[in-house]
Design a protein around this motif. Structure first.
Motif, PDB file in Angstrom:
ATOM      1  N   THR A  90       5.165   5.206  -1.057  1.00 54.97           N
ATOM      2  CA  THR A  90       4.190   4.359  -1.897  1.00 54.97           C
ATOM      3  C   THR A  90       5.120   3.138  -2.319  1.00 54.97           C
ATOM      4  O   THR A  90       6.033   2.815  -3.212  1.00 54.97           O
ATOM      5  N   TRP A  91       3.938   1.348  -2.111  1.00 57.45           N
ATOM      6  CA  TRP A  91       4.621   0.006  -2.573  1.00 57.45           C
ATOM      7  C   TRP A  91       3.298   0.103  -3.902  1.00 57.45           C
ATOM      8  O   TRP A  91       2.118  -0.125  -3.337  1.00 57.45           O
ATOM      9  N   PHE A  92       3.808  -0.726  -4.598  1.00 54.65           N
ATOM     10  CA  PHE A  92       3.334  -0.495  -5.121  1.00 54.65           C
ATOM     11  C   PHE A  92       2.320  -2.490  -5.504  1.00 54.65           C
ATOM     12  O   PHE A  92       1.184  -2.707  -6.273  1.00 54.65           O
ATOM     13  N   GLY A  93       3.478  -3.022  -4.784  1.00 56.70           N
ATOM     14  CA  GLY A  93       3.222  -4.257  -5.414  1.00 56.70           C
ATOM     15  C   GLY A  93       4.114  -4.959  -4.859  1.00 56.70           C
ATOM     16  O   GLY A  93       5.230  -4.709  -4.500  1.00 56.70           O
ATOM     17  N   VAL A  94       3.935  -6.593  -4.469  1.00 56.21           N
ATOM     18  CA  VAL A  94       5.263  -8.312  -4.039  1.00 56.21           C
ATOM     19  C   VAL A  94       5.494  -8.967  -4.989  1.00 56.21           C
ATOM     20  O   VAL A  94       4.739  -9.373  -5.529  1.00 56.21           O
ATOM     21  N   LEU A  95       6.155  -9.257  -4.801  1.00 53.54           N
ATOM     22  CA  LEU A  95       6.758 -10.905  -5.795  1.00 53.54           C
ATOM     23  C   LEU A  95       7.061 -11.442  -5.336  1.00 53.54           C
ATOM     24  O   LEU A  95       7.820 -11.196  -4.554  1.00 53.54           O
ATOM     25  N   GLY A  96       7.752 -12.844  -5.792  1.00 54.47           N
ATOM     26  CA  GLY A  96       8.860 -13.991  -4.686  1.00 54.47           C
ATOM     27  C   GLY A  96       8.928 -14.832  -4.542  1.00 54.47           C
ATOM     28  O   GLY A  96       7.573 -15.329  -5.963  1.00 54.47           O
ATOM     29  N   GLY A 134       0.329  -1.173   0.093  1.00 50.55           N
ATOM     30  CA  GLY A 134      -0.078  -0.007  -0.143  1.00 50.55           C
ATOM     31  C   GLY A 134       0.686   1.149  -0.055  1.00 50.55           C
ATOM     32  O   GLY A 134       2.211   1.268   0.074  1.00 50.55           O
ATOM     33  N   GLU A 135       0.272   2.454   0.461  1.00 55.49           N
ATOM     34  CA  GLU A 135       0.692   3.504   0.745  1.00 55.49           C
ATOM     35  C   GLU A 135       1.518   3.683   1.462  1.00 55.49           C
ATOM     36  O   GLU A 135       0.871   3.198   2.914  1.00 55.49           O
ATOM     37  N   GLN A 136       2.558   4.893   1.770  1.00 55.23           N
ATOM     38  CA  GLN A 136       2.893   5.482   2.907  1.00 55.23           C
ATOM     39  C   GLN A 136       3.637   4.531   3.704  1.00 55.23           C
ATOM     40  O   GLN A 136       3.355   4.038   4.247  1.00 55.23           O
ATOM     41  N   GLY A 137       4.634   3.171   2.773  1.00 53.80           N
ATOM     42  CA  GLY A 137       4.981   1.911   3.162  1.00 53.80           C
ATOM     43  C   GLY A 137       4.755   1.343   3.997  1.00 53.80           C
ATOM     44  O   GLY A 137       5.107   0.055   4.676  1.00 53.80           O
ATOM     45  N   LEU A 138       3.379   1.135   3.828  1.00 49.37           N
ATOM     46  CA  LEU A 138       2.364   0.055   4.301  1.00 49.37           C
ATOM     47  C   LEU A 138       2.577  -1.509   3.409  1.00 49.37           C
ATOM     48  O   LEU A 138       2.796  -1.889   2.132  1.00 49.37           O
ATOM     49  N   LEU A 139       3.100  -2.183   4.407  1.00 45.69           N
ATOM     50  CA  LEU A 139       2.689  -3.545   3.986  1.00 45.69           C
ATOM     51  C   LEU A 139       2.367  -4.852   4.985  1.00 45.69           C
ATOM     52  O   LEU A 139       2.896  -4.517   6.292  1.00 45.69           O
ATOM     53  N   LEU A 140       1.157  -5.545   4.000  1.00 48.49           N
ATOM     54  CA  LEU A 140       1.119  -6.545   5.369  1.00 48.49           C
ATOM     55  C   LEU A 140       0.751  -7.714   4.889  1.00 48.49           C
ATOM     56  O   LEU A 140       0.957  -8.129   4.403  1.00 48.49           O
ATOM     57  N   LEU A 188       9.900  -9.509  -2.597  1.00 53.66           N
ATOM     58  CA  LEU A 188      10.718  -8.538  -2.929  1.00 53.66           C
ATOM     59  C   LEU A 188       9.425  -7.641  -3.068  1.00 53.66           C
ATOM     60  O   LEU A 188       8.526  -7.969  -3.219  1.00 53.66           O
ATOM     61  N   ALA A 189       9.260  -5.993  -2.674  1.00 54.08           N
ATOM     62  CA  ALA A 189       8.725  -5.239  -2.837  1.00 54.08           C
ATOM     63  C   ALA A 189       8.998  -4.470  -3.899  1.00 54.08           C
ATOM     64  O   ALA A 189      10.773  -3.701  -3.520  1.00 54.08           O
ATOM     65  N   TYR A 190       8.325  -3.812  -4.360  1.00 55.54           N
ATOM     66  CA  TYR A 190       8.709  -2.384  -5.050  1.00 55.54           C
ATOM     67  C   TYR A 190       7.385  -1.285  -5.684  1.00 55.54           C
ATOM     68  O   TYR A 190       6.766  -1.331  -5.053  1.00 55.54           O
ATOM     69  N   GLY A 191       8.115   0.054  -5.638  1.00 60.24           N
ATOM     70  CA  GLY A 191       7.614   0.253  -5.634  1.00 60.24           C
ATOM     71  C   GLY A 191       7.777   2.160  -6.156  1.00 60.24           C
ATOM     72  O   GLY A 191       9.491   2.175  -7.068  1.00 60.24           O
ATOM     73  N   LEU A 192       7.988   3.416  -5.530  1.00 59.82           N
ATOM     74  CA  LEU A 192       8.033   4.935  -6.379  1.00 59.82           C
ATOM     75  C   LEU A 192       9.375   4.695  -5.812  1.00 59.82           C
ATOM     76  O   LEU A 192      10.960   4.331  -5.228  1.00 59.82           O
ATOM     77  N   ARG A 193      10.112   5.896  -7.386  1.00 61.55           N
ATOM     78  CA  ARG A 193      11.279   5.984  -7.688  1.00 61.55           C
ATOM     79  C   ARG A 193      13.163   4.935  -7.307  1.00 61.55           C
ATOM     80  O   ARG A 193      13.567   5.212  -6.768  1.00 61.55           O
ATOM     81  N   GLY A 194      12.245   4.178  -8.204  1.00 59.48           N
ATOM     82  CA  GLY A 194      13.065   3.050  -7.889  1.00 59.48           C
ATOM     83  C   GLY A 194      13.001   2.420  -6.736  1.00 59.48           C
ATOM     84  O   GLY A 194      14.157   1.407  -7.395  1.00 59.48           O
ATOM     85  N   THR A 231      15.542   5.754 -10.769  1.00 55.95           N
ATOM     86  CA  THR A 231      15.025   6.881 -10.205  1.00 55.95           C
ATOM     87  C   THR A 231      13.189   6.266 -10.435  1.00 55.95           C
ATOM     88  O   THR A 231      12.921   7.123  -9.874  1.00 55.95           O
ATOM     89  N   GLN A 232      13.502   6.322 -11.346  1.00 54.73           N
ATOM     90  CA  GLN A 232      12.170   5.398 -12.069  1.00 54.73           C
ATOM     91  C   GLN A 232      10.890   5.037 -11.187  1.00 54.73           C
ATOM     92  O   GLN A 232      11.654   3.885 -10.881  1.00 54.73           O
ATOM     93  N   SER A 233      10.167   4.850 -11.060  1.00 51.57           N
ATOM     94  CA  SER A 233       8.946   4.505  -9.538  1.00 51.57           C
ATOM     95  C   SER A 233       9.023   2.723 -10.762  1.00 51.57           C
ATOM     96  O   SER A 233       8.903   2.532 -11.926  1.00 51.57           O
ATOM     97  N   ILE A 234       8.779   1.920 -10.464  1.00 54.36           N
ATOM     98  CA  ILE A 234       8.749   0.588 -10.607  1.00 54.36           C
ATOM     99  C   ILE A 234       7.323   0.319 -10.758  1.00 54.36           C
ATOM    100  O   ILE A 234       6.842   0.410 -10.021  1.00 54.36           O
ATOM    101  N   THR A 235       7.335   0.222 -11.904  1.00 54.31           N
ATOM    102  CA  THR A 235       5.923  -0.316 -12.169  1.00 54.31           C
ATOM    103  C   THR A 235       4.951  -1.504 -12.446  1.00 54.31           C
ATOM    104  O   THR A 235       3.924  -1.991 -12.378  1.00 54.31           O
ATOM    105  N   ALA A 236       6.155  -2.712 -12.659  1.00 53.53           N
ATOM    106  CA  ALA A 236       5.540  -4.033 -12.742  1.00 53.53           C
ATOM    107  C   ALA A 236       7.000  -4.627 -12.645  1.00 53.53           C
ATOM    108  O   ALA A 236       7.622  -4.114 -12.309  1.00 53.53           O
ATOM    109  N   ALA A 237       6.860  -6.153 -12.167  1.00 50.99           N
ATOM    110  CA  ALA A 237       7.792  -6.965 -11.789  1.00 50.99           C
ATOM    111  C   ALA A 237       7.000  -8.289 -12.192  1.00 50.99           C
ATOM    112  O   ALA A 237       5.840  -8.661 -12.063  1.00 50.99           O
ATOM    113  N   SER A 238       7.975  -9.605 -12.739  1.00 54.79           N
ATOM    114  CA  SER A 238       7.525 -11.152 -12.599  1.00 54.79           C
ATOM    115  C   SER A 238       9.362 -11.772 -12.261  1.00 54.79           C
ATOM    116  O   SER A 238       9.776 -11.138 -11.950  1.00 54.79           O
TER     117      SER A 238
END
Length: 359
Positions: free
Chosen positions: A252-258, A227-233, A264-270, A290-297
């Motif tokens: 902001t974190w946009f997603g997790v995978l692993g 989630g946003e503001q560093g939220l990981l649940l 791995l958690a990925y988000g804003l500004r690289g 430094t660009q946001s990581i928008t997808a991962a696989s």
């Protein structure tokens, strides 16, 4: 290839703005996007798309205006699905080759029983507020001395008053019966019957600020929310709730995978962080961008791939400990990625679909 995708900040702002325009004041003759089937378009596959996944050997992607497209030849040719809504769609998942779910703006939840060729609406924002309010009113009546239940019931009443304007941003199904949808302002619901009924779970998250929940994804038997503001649940079965994890980044974190044993958690500004103990501790990973990581696989070799908002492609061959930008990859913004059976990678984004050859 496992895949995950993010909800771009500009897209979330646009979704909320559009929802405001489509609020209580509606022009004469207006047809709600929840009641308007998606229009067939030969350009659907070239238009913006927000998520892509596999349904067995089939590829399925979703995007704005209710567009859902699918391919049976690893992304070479695409067909548009029959969809009963024109709401923007943000994420999808398939529990098996036949049954899948897609979520989007206006709180819509769609279900497919035929591998994504056709869809039916299971839930939308016009129902969610009433569902949330009734659920927590019942708990308030059963437990009159507990002050949390009236507060949650009031939140449900607010959802009813504001109408169907809250986007759902993520969806995950453990199997064809058990699944979750997540969205803005801590909106989260669970089903145990394949989406025929839903139970609100706002009281089951360590998210007192009501932050946006951007994505939900399972790694092995462990279920995570970003989630946003560093939220990981992370779901804790013993406590029957999503508990907060320590976060090395307050953006902001946009997603997790692993894979089992690493997350791995990925988000804003690289920003990327890696955990080898189920999210109890994290180490920052230097991506060099430094660009946001928008997808991962993850590909068939177990290598991690990251995709930035600027179109950069990064690869890790050491379990996510380090990443290198891949040369000679034409840049284009990517919102989601998944490996085709041919070992190429299918990417979707603002320019529709493209296939990245195996490297």
């Amino acid at each position: 290839m496992a895949c995950s995708r993010k909800w771009a900040p500009w897209a979330l702002a646009l979704a909320m703005a559009v929802a405001g325009v489509q609020g209580p004041a509606r022009a004469a003759g207006y047809v709600d996007v929840l009641d308007l089937p998606a229009k067939p378009s030969a350009l659907a596959v070239l238009s913006p798309l927000r998520d892509v996944t596999r349904a067995g050997d089939r590829l399925v992607a979703v995007g704005p205006r209710g567009h859902i497209v699918y391919s049976d030849n690893q992304g070479q040719d695409w067909h548009q699905a029959s969809v009963p809504v024109s709401a923007d769609l943000n994420a999808l998942v398939f529990a098996n080759a036949r049954e899948g779910w897609a979520v989007g703006n206006d709180g819509v939840v769609l279900h497919s029983r035929d591998g994504g060729a056709s869809w039916a609406r299971q839930l939308d924002g016009r129902q969610i507020g009433t569902l949330v309010e009734a659920h927590y009113q019942a708990l308030a009546k059963a437990h009159p001395d507990d002050p949390q239940w009236p507060a949650f019931a009031a939140e449900g009443q607010r959802l009813v008053e504001e109408g169907a304007d809250k986007p759902l941003l993520g969806v995950w199904f453990v199997d064809a019966r058990h699944g979750y949808v997540v969205g803005v302002f801590n909106l989260i619901l669970r089903t145990d019957d394949g989406g025929n009924s839903w139970v609100p779970m706002q009281d089951r998250t360590d998210n007192p600020q009501g932050l946006h929940l951007n994505a939900i994804h399972a790694i092995g038997d462990e279920l995570y929310v970003a989630g946003e503001q560093g939220l990981l649940l992370k779901w804790q079965a013993g406590q029957q709730r999503f508990v907060s994890l320590p976060s090395p980044y307050q953006g902001t974190w946009f997603g997790v995978l692993g894979k089992p044993g690493e997350v791995l958690a990925y988000g804003l500004r690289g920003h990327v962080a890696r955990s080898s103990d189920g999210g109890q501790s994290w180490a920052r990973v230097n991506t060099g961008v430094t660009q946001s990581i928008t997808a991962a696989s993850i590909d068939s070799n177990g290598d991690y791939w990251l995709f930035s908002q600027a179109g950069q492609v990064l690869r890790s061959r050491d379990g996510g400990l380090s990443f290198a930008v891949q040369p000679q990859v034409p840049p284009a913004p990517v919102t989601a990625a998944v490996q085709a059976r041919s070992n190429g990678t299918v990417l979707v984004g603002e320019r529709g679909v493209r296939v990245l050859p195996a490297r």
